[in-house]
Design a protein around this motif. Structure first.
Motif, mmCIF file in Angstrom:
data_model
loop_
_atom_site.group_PDB
_atom_site.id
_atom_site.type_symbol
_atom_site.label_atom_id
_atom_site.label_comp_id
_atom_site.label_asym_id
_atom_site.label_seq_id
_atom_site.Cartn_x
_atom_site.Cartn_y
_atom_site.Cartn_z
ATOM 1 N N ARG A 1 2.910 -0.014 23.174
ATOM 2 C CA ARG A 1 3.558 0.702 22.096
ATOM 3 C C ARG A 1 2.522 1.306 21.162
ATOM 4 O O ARG A 1 1.441 0.763 21.005
ATOM 5 C CB ARG A 1 4.432 -0.253 21.295
ATOM 6 N N PRO A 2 2.868 2.376 20.497
ATOM 7 C CA PRO A 2 1.968 2.942 19.490
ATOM 8 C C PRO A 2 1.727 1.942 18.358
ATOM 9 O O PRO A 2 2.634 1.225 17.940
ATOM 10 C CB PRO A 2 2.731 4.157 18.972
ATOM 11 N N SER A 3 0.505 1.894 17.902
ATOM 12 C CA SER A 3 0.159 1.042 16.768
ATOM 13 C C SER A 3 -0.978 1.687 15.988
ATOM 14 O O SER A 3 -1.710 2.514 16.520
ATOM 15 C CB SER A 3 -0.231 -0.362 17.231
ATOM 16 N N VAL A 4 -1.077 1.294 14.730
ATOM 17 C CA VAL A 4 -2.080 1.872 13.832
ATOM 18 C C VAL A 4 -2.788 0.741 13.102
ATOM 19 O O VAL A 4 -2.139 -0.172 12.586
ATOM 20 C CB VAL A 4 -1.417 2.817 12.809
ATOM 21 N N LEU A 5 -4.104 0.823 13.066
ATOM 22 C CA LEU A 5 -4.913 -0.091 12.258
ATOM 23 C C LEU A 5 -5.796 0.776 11.373
ATOM 24 O O LEU A 5 -6.576 1.591 11.878
ATOM 25 C CB LEU A 5 -5.782 -0.997 13.130
ATOM 26 N N VAL A 6 -5.633 0.629 10.068
ATOM 27 C CA VAL A 6 -6.413 1.402 9.107
ATOM 28 C C VAL A 6 -7.240 0.432 8.281
ATOM 29 O O VAL A 6 -6.736 -0.573 7.792
ATOM 30 C CB VAL A 6 -5.493 2.228 8.188
ATOM 31 N N VAL A 7 -8.515 0.758 8.131
ATOM 32 C CA VAL A 7 -9.415 -0.032 7.302
ATOM 33 C C VAL A 7 -9.865 0.848 6.147
ATOM 34 O O VAL A 7 -10.308 1.981 6.361
ATOM 35 C CB VAL A 7 -10.632 -0.521 8.127
ATOM 36 N N LEU A 8 -9.728 0.339 4.931
ATOM 37 C CA LEU A 8 -10.165 1.109 3.770
ATOM 38 C C LEU A 8 -11.684 1.187 3.738
ATOM 39 O O LEU A 8 -12.371 0.176 3.858
ATOM 40 C CB LEU A 8 -9.669 0.480 2.476
ATOM 41 N N SER A 9 -12.169 2.376 3.587
ATOM 42 C CA SER A 9 -13.592 2.627 3.463
ATOM 43 C C SER A 9 -13.779 3.485 2.218
ATOM 44 O O SER A 9 -12.949 3.444 1.309
ATOM 45 C CB SER A 9 -14.117 3.333 4.721
ATOM 46 N N ALA A 10 -14.852 4.232 2.178
ATOM 47 C CA ALA A 10 -15.101 5.151 1.068
ATOM 48 C C ALA A 10 -16.043 6.240 1.554
ATOM 49 O O ALA A 10 -16.891 5.994 2.411
ATOM 50 C CB ALA A 10 -15.716 4.418 -0.119
ATOM 51 N N ARG A 11 -15.865 7.412 1.007
ATOM 52 C CA ARG A 11 -16.715 8.545 1.388
ATOM 53 C C ARG A 11 -18.194 8.217 1.199
ATOM 54 O O ARG A 11 -19.039 8.720 1.923
ATOM 55 C CB ARG A 11 -16.338 9.785 0.586
ATOM 56 N N VAL A 12 -18.534 7.360 0.244
ATOM 57 C CA VAL A 12 -19.943 7.019 0.037
ATOM 58 C C VAL A 12 -20.536 6.276 1.226
ATOM 59 O O VAL A 12 -21.745 6.142 1.332
ATOM 60 C CB VAL A 12 -20.190 6.224 -1.267
ATOM 61 N N GLY A 13 -19.700 5.822 2.157
ATOM 62 C CA GLY A 13 -20.191 5.202 3.380
ATOM 63 C C GLY A 13 -20.578 6.207 4.443
ATOM 64 O O GLY A 13 -21.092 5.853 5.496
ATOM 65 N N SER A 14 -20.354 7.477 4.164
ATOM 66 C CA SER A 14 -20.707 8.539 5.102
ATOM 67 C C SER A 14 -22.197 8.838 5.015
ATOM 68 O O SER A 14 -22.703 9.185 3.946
ATOM 69 C CB SER A 14 -19.920 9.815 4.778
ATOM 70 N N ILE A 15 -22.891 8.712 6.119
ATOM 71 C CA ILE A 15 -24.310 9.070 6.162
ATOM 72 C C ILE A 15 -24.443 10.587 6.114
ATOM 73 O O ILE A 15 -25.289 11.134 5.412
ATOM 74 C CB ILE A 15 -24.985 8.483 7.416
ATOM 75 N N GLY A 16 -23.572 11.298 6.817
ATOM 76 C CA GLY A 16 -23.627 12.748 6.880
ATOM 77 C C GLY A 16 -23.247 13.444 5.592
ATOM 78 O O GLY A 16 -23.609 14.589 5.366
ATOM 79 N N ASP A 17 -22.528 12.755 4.704
ATOM 80 C CA ASP A 17 -22.060 13.371 3.463
ATOM 81 C C ASP A 17 -22.812 12.838 2.244
ATOM 82 O O ASP A 17 -22.374 12.992 1.121
ATOM 83 C CB ASP A 17 -20.557 13.123 3.304
#
Length: 110
Positions: free
Chosen positions: A1-17
């Motif tokens: 079945r379809p399922s979703v797992l979302v983990v809260l992060s933050a844009r400051v964790g972006s190396i590219g940004d």
């Protein structure tokens, strides 16, 4: 079945940004979260073809943690941030597994 797992992060964790530096420990912790999410998505996709595992940036949420930054960035209340994340979660597809998304569903660079 379809399922979703979302983990809260933050844009400051972006190396590219990362254009301004700073917040080394917080950035490193969020980058580690992003790596865990990305790796878990690869692993889970082998046995759970309909799962979407993503990291999500909620935007700047107006809390005591962010109060000193609120004049520099647009912010939303915690309830609006939650509604935005739930909206994106409701639209996630298995093909998006392993991505880093923001509160609008837009991709954030790793």
């Amino acid at each position: 079945r379809p399922s979703v797992l979302v983990v809260l992060s933050a844009r400051v964790g972006s190396i590219g940004d990362n254009r301004i530096g700073g917040w080394v420990s917080y950035r490193a912790a969020k980058a580690a979260v992003n790596q865990i999410v990305h790796t878990a998505a690869i692993e889970l996709a082998r046995t759970h073809k309909h799962a979407a595992v993503v990291a999500m940036h909620p935007g700047t949420v107006a809390t005591s943690f962010t109060e000193q930054y609120l004049n520099r960035h647009p912010s939303v209340s915690p309830s609006v941030a939650a509604e935005n994340l739930i909206d994106v979660m409701g639209r996630l597809q298995a093909g998006q597994t392993g991505q880093f998304l923001d509160y609008s569903g837009a991709s954030v660079p790793w």
